[in-house]
Write a protein that holds these residues in place. Structure first.
Motif, short mmCIF file in Angstrom:
data_model
loop_
_atom_site.label_atom_id
_atom_site.label_comp_id
_atom_site.label_asym_id
_atom_site.label_seq_id
_atom_site.Cartn_x
_atom_site.Cartn_y
_atom_site.Cartn_z
N ARG A 1 0.85 -1.18 0.00
CA ARG A 1 0.00 0.00 0.00
C ARG A 1 0.89 1.23 0.00
N ALA B 1 -8.31 -0.55 2.47
CA ALA B 1 -7.33 0.13 3.32
C ALA B 1 -7.53 -0.31 4.76
N TRP C 1 -4.64 -1.59 -0.16
CA TRP C 1 -3.71 -2.69 -0.37
C TRP C 1 -3.88 -3.24 -1.78
#
Length: 167
Positions: A75, A98, A125
């Motif tokens: 991320r 997230a 992610w």
């Protein structure tokens, strides 16, 4: 291991993770004395601080062997990251919402039709770029600035996932 279902990429299905960058179904207006359609603001570049800059890069990606065992996601907490295919090839997208770490139960897979790009929102992610051809080019729009803007999460073996575009 759970095998991911690969979904067609659409704005509605991908909205929780970011933006689909495509002209199909997008509003536009005419510019340049009526000779050009402008599909305006298909995605917004997100940055964490006023000192950050939006930058353009080209990534040349090589295809990974398929089926792929998804062992990790990454991320970018300080900025969004967009991938726009330059050669018109389909590509795969693996994402999770997230959060502090990705939840494998919420991992989803999509396939671009080759005319669609994607913009991951800050903190979402995702797997690194997944080309379906031996070598592919992507225009990448992301953030440059101070601070660590890439977190990687490696799953333990009991949480690995399978991505198989041939199923």
């Amino acid at each position: 291991m759970r095998t991911l279902t690969i979904e067609p990429l659409s704005k509605a299905a991908f909205a929780a993770f970011g933006d689909v960058i495509e002209t199909a179904g997008s509003d536009h207006f005419m510019i340049n004395n009526g000779s050009t359609r402008r599909f305006h603001k298909l995605a917004a570049v997100q940055t964490a601080t006023a000192e950050d800059q939006a930058i353009l890069s080209i990534f040349r990606a090589e295809a990974l062997p398929m089926p792929l065992t998804v062992r990790m996601l990454e991320r970018h907490p300080l900025g969004s990251q967009a991938f726009i295919p330059l050669l018109g090839n389909r590509f795969l997208i693996v994402v999770a919402p997230a959060g502090e770490q990705p939840d494998t139960a919420q991992v989803r897979a999509f396939i671009s039709n080759g005319q669609q790009g994607i913009n991951y929102h800050r903190g979402v992610w995702h797997h690194p770029v997944l080309s379906l051809v031996p070598s592919d080019d992507f225009l990448v729009v992301d953030r440059s600035g101070t601070g660590n803007n890439c977190d990687e999460h490696f799953f333990d073996e009991t949480h690995w996932l399978v991505l198989d575009p041939h199923q």
